[in-house]
Design an enzyme around this catalytic site. Structure first.
Site, PDB file in Angstrom:
ATOM      1  N   HIS A  41      38.495  50.100  39.399  1.00 10.95           N
ATOM      2  CA  HIS A  41      39.398  50.805  38.506  1.00 10.95           C
ATOM      3  C   HIS A  41      40.539  51.395  39.318  1.00 10.95           C
ATOM      4  CE1 HIS A  41      35.962  51.561  35.378  1.00 10.95           C
ATOM      5  NE2 HIS A  41      36.363  50.314  35.428  1.00 10.95           N
ATOM      6  N   ASP A  57      38.899  44.385  33.563  1.00  9.54           N
ATOM      7  CA  ASP A  57      40.303  44.548  33.964  1.00  9.54           C
ATOM      8  C   ASP A  57      41.207  44.846  32.770  1.00  9.54           C
ATOM      9  OD1 ASP A  57      39.575  43.707  36.659  1.00  9.54           O
ATOM     10  OD2 ASP A  57      39.481  41.683  35.835  1.00  9.54           O
TER      11      ASP A  57
END
Length: 492
Positions: free
Chosen positions: A85, A57
């Protein structure tokens, strides 16, 4: 004793000839000539790699999207739809889990390598969901290639993932915090050599069906309460096989042609991150694949000599989804502020991310394993409202600093050494304050050649690129290349 003529003196030692004949030394000229033939040529095409340097992340999707605009091929090499993503293009937010982020580039080929485990319903649902959001994914099937050697995640793999998590909670009182996407059980099938691959599905379906039933029975034996509708899933897979067949290619040959053929810019998009690597992460709270640079070679069939620049992506603070060690975690109002302002929710699960200060011990460790060419620093502006900023720079046990990141943090009573920064305004309007922090990070790690802001702002900082380049180059003593290199393009 050997007979006469069966031994020769080489460098003062007796050497026995295999056929009893005297050993004849080859002339030096011929040796030199032969060795010159064995010297490999410098590869014309090398892959550029983007990897996460923390627990995921970090903003890899944005960096990949930036580089993918100039790429000819964009690859995924490991993981499955446990990755997430987010990419924003023309004010449209796309979420990717299996598809490479570069699929938005209509001029590039997207490639899913053999190291990826693929849940076919998830793949096609992901594409259809993003198609409804905007025009970016139109024609995606025409520019996607999938390795024939990639393993398949079945629905019962996902069910088993959930059962295993329940068992861990009951037995140990603590689960691993998996996404329950079946990734671990699918990689387990691969390692046990009873998994099924894409090439099995698109070949003789009767043979595939027999193997599928055996695999399902194997899991039913291990987990009697497992609910598996074998016939229904086989019917679904047969339909997916027809959609999948045009996309399937010999992945090894595909990459070989790309690497050894005409000049191409090849980008590899890592999933998860270094501290989630099955070998080098905070085991057992890790994923089931190699998300460090070695996974590029094994997950795509790329020789090590063809790996070019490796960019690590680092968030300006640290986050983690699920359970596991987190030395710099802030389980307080600071962590809550970082979570809310940074919109720290998992793309795949929607879970809140745990938040804490930037941990440079982790970043240095990730660099040891991956050999980053440079770092892309993201979400720096999230820190600009905090009264002070802390950066973890050392772990100590019994007052003594640890020389590197330990294999396990649990047996150790680790204390942290922090560096403290006063109030900073880190937005584009105040570049000097931002560079104060960046210059410190550069001196204790290596060059940060890209500075990123949140999704609502430009993540390419116009003037600061030049300022940061000059500052990082002056302070760098490691010889690493900068992410923004004024002399050559980002992707070789």
């Amino acid at each position: 004793m050997a007979s006469d003529g069966s031994m020769a003196n080489v460098n003062g030692r007796e050497t026995v000839s295999l056929n009893g004949e005297p050993v004849v030394k080859r002339p030096r000229e011929s040796v030199a000539q032969d060795s010159s033939l064995r010297i490999p040529k410098e590869p014309q095409n090398k892959v550029t790699v983007v990897l996460g340097a923390q627990w995921g992340d970090e903003g890899k999707g944005k960096v990949v999207d930036l580089l993918a605009m100039d790429a000819d091929i964009v690859c995924r090499c490991q993981g499955g739809n446990n990755a997430g993503h987010t990419v924003v293009v023309d004010s449209v937010e796309y979420d990717f889990h299996l598809l490479p982020s570069g699929v938005l580039n209509k001029k590039a080929v997207s490639f899913i390598g053999n190291g990826v485990v693929i849940h076919l319903p998830g793949l096609f649902e992901e594409a259809e969901k993003n198609l409804r959001k905007g025009k970016g994914l139109q024609g995606w099937e025409e520019r996607l290639k999938i390795s024939d050697r990639a393993h398949i995640v079945f629905n019962f793999h996902q069910a088993v993932d959930g059962i295993q998590e329940q068992q861990r909670q009951q037995q140990e009182g603590k689960n691993l915090g998996t996404t329950k996407k079946g990734i671990g059980p699918a990689y387990s099938s691969k390692a046990a050599r009873n998994g099924l691959r894409v090439c099995d599905l698109v070949s003789d379906f009767k043979v595939f069906e027999d193997k599928f039933r055996m695999l399902a029975e194997h899991f039913l034996t291990m987990y009697p309460n497992l609910n598996v509708d074998i016939d229904s899933e086989l019917e679904q897979l047969k339909a997916y096989a027809e959609r999948l067949r045009p996309l399937v290619t010999d992945g090894v040959y595909f990459m070989h042609k790309a690497l050894t053929g005409p000049s191409k810019k090849i980008l590899v998009e890592g999933a998860n991150a270094a501290l989630l690597d099955i070998d080098f992460g905070t085991y057992p709270f890790v994923t089931s694949s190699n998300c460090t640079v070695g996974g590029v070679c094994t997950g795509l069939g790329v020789p090590p000599s063809y790996v070019g620049r490796v960019y690590g992506v680092v968030k300006a603070y640290t986050t983690r989804v699920g359970v596991g060690a987190f030395p710099t975690e802030q389980d307080n109002e600071i962590g809550e502020l970082l979570q809310s302002k940074g919109r720290e929710f998992g793309v795949t699960t929607g879970r809140k991310r745990r938040c804490g200060w930037l941990d440079l011990i982790l970043v240095r460790y990730a660099h040891m394993v991956n050999g980053f060419s440079a770092i892309a620093l993201t979400k720096l502006d999230i820190l600009d409202t905090l009264p002070e900023i802390k950066v973890g720079v050392a772990y100590k046990v019994d007052g003594q600093p640890l020389p590197s990141f330990p294999g396990s943090l649990f047996p150790l009573k680790v204390s942290l050494t922090f560096c403290l920064f006063p109030v900073l305004s880190l937005c584009e309007s105040n570049p000097q304050q931002m560079l104060t922090l960046v210059s410190f990070l550069t001196t204790v790690t290596f060059p940060f050649g890209h500075i990123g802001f949140t999704r609502s702002k430009l993540y390419s900082v116009v003037v600061l690129f030049v300022l940061t380049w000059c500052l990082c180059w002056r302070l760098c003593h490691t010889g690493s290349q900068l992410f923004i290199d004024v002399d050559r393009p980002l992707i070789s």
